[in-house]
Write an enzyme that holds these catalytic residues in place. Structure first.
Site, PDB file in Angstrom:
ATOM      1  N   ARG A   1      35.686  44.872  45.887  1.00 33.14           N
ATOM      2  CA  ARG A   1      34.289  44.551  46.182  1.00 33.14           C
ATOM      3  C   ARG A   1      34.210  43.903  47.556  1.00 33.14           C
ATOM      4  NH1 ARG A   1      32.671  47.803  43.534  1.00 33.14           N
ATOM      5  NH2 ARG A   1      31.608  47.758  41.526  1.00 33.14           N
TER       6      ARG A   1
ATOM      7  N   HIS B   1      32.694  53.477  50.284  1.00 42.17           N
ATOM      8  CA  HIS B   1      32.682  53.207  48.846  1.00 42.17           C
ATOM      9  C   HIS B   1      32.943  54.479  48.015  1.00 42.17           C
ATOM     10  CE1 HIS B   1      31.175  50.011  45.823  1.00 42.17           C
ATOM     11  NE2 HIS B   1      32.061  50.811  45.262  1.00 42.17           N
TER      12      HIS B   1
ATOM     13  N   GLU C   1      26.219  46.913  51.958  1.00 41.98           N
ATOM     14  CA  GLU C   1      26.349  48.372  51.852  1.00 41.98           C
ATOM     15  C   GLU C   1      24.963  48.972  51.678  1.00 41.98           C
ATOM     16  OE1 GLU C   1      29.144  49.620  48.859  1.00 41.98           O
ATOM     17  OE2 GLU C   1      30.678  48.277  49.576  1.00 41.98           O
TER      18      GLU C   1
HETATM   19  P1  NAD Z   1      39.599  44.326  35.612  1.00 36.48           P
HETATM   20  O1  NAD Z   1      38.572  43.443  35.016  1.00 36.48           O
HETATM   21  O2  NAD Z   1      40.370  45.239  34.717  1.00 36.48           O
HETATM   22  O3  NAD Z   1      40.639  43.449  36.444  1.00 36.48           O
HETATM   23  C1  NAD Z   1      40.269  42.381  37.253  1.00 36.48           C
HETATM   24  C2  NAD Z   1      41.436  41.400  37.233  1.00 36.48           C
HETATM   25  O4  NAD Z   1      41.150  40.370  38.170  1.00 36.48           O
HETATM   26  C3  NAD Z   1      41.639  40.728  35.882  1.00 36.48           C
HETATM   27  O5  NAD Z   1      42.968  40.922  35.433  1.00 36.48           O
HETATM   28  C4  NAD Z   1      41.366  39.254  36.165  1.00 36.48           C
HETATM   29  O6  NAD Z   1      42.209  38.416  35.393  1.00 36.48           O
HETATM   30  C5  NAD Z   1      41.678  39.159  37.635  1.00 36.48           C
HETATM   31  N1  NAD Z   1      41.055  38.033  38.296  1.00 36.48           N
HETATM   32  C6  NAD Z   1      39.816  37.508  38.106  1.00 36.48           C
HETATM   33  N2  NAD Z   1      39.626  36.465  38.923  1.00 36.48           N
HETATM   34  C7  NAD Z   1      40.775  36.326  39.653  1.00 36.48           C
HETATM   35  C8  NAD Z   1      41.189  35.434  40.659  1.00 36.48           C
HETATM   36  N3  NAD Z   1      40.376  34.459  41.086  1.00 36.48           N
HETATM   37  N4  NAD Z   1      42.424  35.602  41.197  1.00 36.48           N
HETATM   38  C9  NAD Z   1      43.236  36.596  40.757  1.00 36.48           C
HETATM   39  N5  NAD Z   1      42.917  37.451  39.789  1.00 36.48           N
HETATM   40  C10 NAD Z   1      41.689  37.316  39.247  1.00 36.48           C
HETATM   41  O7  NAD Z   1      38.838  45.153  36.760  1.00 36.48           O
HETATM   42  P2  NAD Z   1      39.253  46.570  37.366  1.00 36.48           P
HETATM   43  O8  NAD Z   1      38.600  47.666  36.595  1.00 36.48           O
HETATM   44  O9  NAD Z   1      40.708  46.596  37.606  1.00 36.48           O
HETATM   45  O10 NAD Z   1      38.462  46.498  38.763  1.00 36.48           O
HETATM   46  C11 NAD Z   1      38.954  45.688  39.823  1.00 36.48           C
HETATM   47  C12 NAD Z   1      37.953  45.662  40.955  1.00 36.48           C
HETATM   48  O11 NAD Z   1      37.751  46.986  41.460  1.00 36.48           O
HETATM   49  C13 NAD Z   1      36.585  45.147  40.574  1.00 36.48           C
HETATM   50  O12 NAD Z   1      36.075  44.352  41.611  1.00 36.48           O
HETATM   51  C14 NAD Z   1      35.760  46.420  40.475  1.00 36.48           C
HETATM   52  O13 NAD Z   1      34.399  46.153  40.677  1.00 36.48           O
HETATM   53  C15 NAD Z   1      36.365  47.214  41.598  1.00 36.48           C
HETATM   54  N6  NAD Z   1      36.136  48.657  41.545  1.00 36.48           N
HETATM   55  C16 NAD Z   1      35.838  49.286  42.717  1.00 36.48           C
HETATM   56  C17 NAD Z   1      35.643  50.651  42.737  1.00 36.48           C
HETATM   57  C18 NAD Z   1      35.299  51.361  43.996  1.00 36.48           C
HETATM   58  O14 NAD Z   1      34.544  52.307  43.961  1.00 36.48           O
HETATM   59  N7  NAD Z   1      35.869  50.963  45.103  1.00 36.48           N
HETATM   60  C19 NAD Z   1      35.759  51.389  41.541  1.00 36.48           C
HETATM   61  C20 NAD Z   1      36.113  50.715  40.364  1.00 36.48           C
HETATM   62  C21 NAD Z   1      36.300  49.345  40.382  1.00 36.48           C
END
Ligand code: NAD
Length: 536
Positions: A241, A288, A270
């Site tokens: 993000r 994105h 964005e």
């Molecule tokens: P998820 O919820 O499975 O994993 C997120 C992880 O971050 C969790 O394990 C959590 O414990 C950890 N976390 C939370 N706060 C933290 C901190 N302060 N320090 C370290 N770790 C921390 O999420 P996901 O599905 O793996 O998605 C991850 C990211 O990717 C999200 O921000 C999501 O919005 C983004 N995403 C982006 C796209 C894109 O199009 N670029 C697509 C899908 C997801």
């Protein structure tokens, strides 16, 4: 003869923003939900039709805000195909009792692959070399890269995407160190993956990729101070993000050479075509595209349409953002505790007069295995139901209670107390307070085992009369006479008393509903202190 089944959909779901047809087919197959598809719809048109919808499925283009929800009188569920719900006002949805769901799992592989594409692009300068070639420049020396194999990758956030990236990069010969404070260090991690402190990630990594949600704790997680702690020539990737890596500080660090390169798929603002980062040769980016593959769009559409239809048709909650999280199958497995909680609350709400002020709930023994936030929502919903009817549901129960100034206190006692499982609900109003305890035996039937300190044992169901009296001869006989006169048949009687001649209470199970006139006659009987009708 052919058996012709008439299709009579009585529920409608709006499918907007060009949702993949695979999900629409799932809604169609339900036979009970009519899909209304608009790939593009004006705000005005949406406001005019939202009142008919029981569900709405969107991607990122449609804004589902408070104004829309105010017009959405039938809306029960909002589904976001994909992860981000920035376009949905979750607080407003909760207040309106509307469930919000997303489908994050479907884009995990796709986003992990995009991250790896970014890592390779950074390591080998592929975008820059391509642009040079497009400008007819054959610059072999300028774009000498580095290998990924043998380098250390730092993964921040080891959730779905982070762990997939880690696993794939290990397979490519990278050493992977990860930071995630919410992962139990004893959790089963892929072999060779090291969970370390964030400072170790900064100190050891040649490449760092972030996979955390954007929260107050992660905004600007990578900034000038943290970059200063990194290796010189580190390369950074953000496919999570915008804002997790501070753009201004990154600009300075790339410019100075501290950071050898950075790759972004996401930005603080964005769409973005104006970022100063675009001036830097060592900064590469995509607009994105992380989840943008044919497969991911199909998967997230299928997932969300399945989730939305299962909620509308079976009340099954999966992937909800404003609802206590339950693991798969938990509602079915613990249905007897859910039933007990609801019945106890419905019971106590009817024996208590006055404005509710405090609800104290104590869970003990096996009940503590259930998600207690869920059980508490069930209890609060059941307490408020007699007053608010459809105005309260599991989504907004806690919100409605707070709005009405009702304090909800919850305690858990994991070790059993007399019973292997026990729920105690004490309801205080401005007039009185009552405490009801219940348990479930091996027959899975809910039982009230104590009311206001009086032990008794009754399965609360159907029509009941609850009364308190002085324990004197003649009371029970007089009650039988009143009920006989009113043609009310007694199905069961459960008594509890302090001591002989002291205060007593009783719960009568009756075959038919009793009217207020019967209760009035009860109250005339000498030594009857109170009498109430209860229906559970
Ligand atoms: P998820 O919820 O499975 O994993 C997120 C992880 O971050 C969790 O394990 C959590 O414990 C950890 N976390 C939370 N706060 C933290 C901190 N302060 N320090 C370290 N770790 C921390 O999420 P996901 O599905 O793996 O998605 C991850 C990211 O990717 C999200 O921000 C999501 O919005 C983004 N995403 C982006 C796209 C894109 O199009 N670029 C697509 C899908 C997801």
């Amino acid at each position: 003869m052919r058996n012709i089944q008439l299709r009579m959909p009585n529920l409608k779901v709006l499918l907007l923003d060009g949702i993949d047809p695979a999900g629409i087919a799932i809604i169609n197959r339900s036979n009970s939900i009519e899909p209304i598809v608009h790939d593009k719809i004006s705000r005005e048109k949406l406001l005019s039709i939202i009142g008919e919808a029981d569900g709405i499925v969107v991607r990122s283009s449609t804004t589902v805000d408070r104004e829309l929800m105010q017009k959405a009188t039938r809306l029960k569920v909002i589904g976001r195909a994909g992860v981000g719900v920035d376009n949905v006002d979750i607080d407003a949805a909760t207040e309106h009792g509307i469930l919000v769901m997303n489908s994050p799992g479907g884009s995990t592989t796709t986003t992990a692959e995009h991250t790896i594409a970014m890592l390779f692009s950074l390591a080998r300068n592929i975008p820059q070399a391509y642009i040079a070639l497009k400008h007819r420049q054959w610059e072999r020396n300028k774009f000498k890269g580095v290998e990924l194999a043998g380098k250390t990758l730092g993964v921040i956030g080891l959730g779905r995407i982070g762990s997939e990236v880690a696993r794939k990069c290990q397979a490519m010969g990278m050493k992977v160190v990860a930071f995630d404070p919410y992962i139990n260090p004893d959790a089963h991690l892929s072999s060779g993956l090291e969970l370390v402190h964030i400072d170790d990630v900064f100190e050891q990594a040649d490449f760092i990729t972030v996979h955390v949600p954007l929260t107050d704790a992660t905004r600007n997680l990578i900034n000038k101070d943290t970059i200063a702690r990194m290796k010189d020539g580190v390369r950074l990737v953000n496919c999570a993000r915008g804002g997790i890596i501070g753009e201004r500080d990154l600009y300075d660090a790339v410019k100075s050479g501290k950071v050898a390169g950075a790759a972004f798929d996401v930005f603080e603002i964005e769409p973005n075509t104006e970022s100063p980062l675009f001036e830097l040769d060592n900064f590469i980016a995509t607009p994105h595209l992380g989840a943008s593959t044919v497969e991911a769009q199909r998967r997230v559409s299928e997932d969300i349409c399945r989730q939305v239809s299962e909620y509308l048709l079976k009340n099954t909650v999966d992937g909800a953002l404003n609802f206590p999280r339950l693991e798969a199958g938990a509602v079915e497995r613990y249905q007897h505790f859910v039933d007990l909680a609801a019945r106890l609350a419905t019971f106590v709400a009817q024996i208590c007069e006055g404005r509710m002020q405090t609800v104290s709930i104590r869970y003990s023994g096996e009940v503590c295995d259930v998600n207690l936030n869920y059980l508490t929502s069930v209890i609060v919903r059941s307490l408020l139901m007699p007053v608010l009817r459809e105005g309260v549901n599991l989504v907004n129960a806690m919100h409605v209670a707070k709005q009405r100034g009702i304090r909800v206190q919850e305690t858990r006692v994991p070790a059993p107390e007399n019973f292997t499982n026990l729920i105690v609900i004490e309801l205080k109003t401005d007039v009185e307070s009552h405490r009801v305890s219940g348990t479930v035996f091996t027959d899975k039937l809910p039982r009230i085992v104590n009311i206001d300190g009086y032990p008794l044992e009754v399965v609360p169901r159907g029509n009941m009369i609850f009364f308190t009296n002085n324990d004197k001869p003649g009371v029970i006989g007089a009650i039988g006479t009143v009920l006989g006169k009113c043609s009310v048949n007694i199905a069961g009687m459960h008594l509890g008393r302090e001591h002989e001649g002291g205060k007593a209470l009783a719960l009568l199970l009756v075959d038919n509903a009793v009217g207020k006139d019967v209760i009035e006659q009860f109250r005339q009987i000498p030594n009857i202190l109170s009498a109430k009708i209860v229906h559970v």
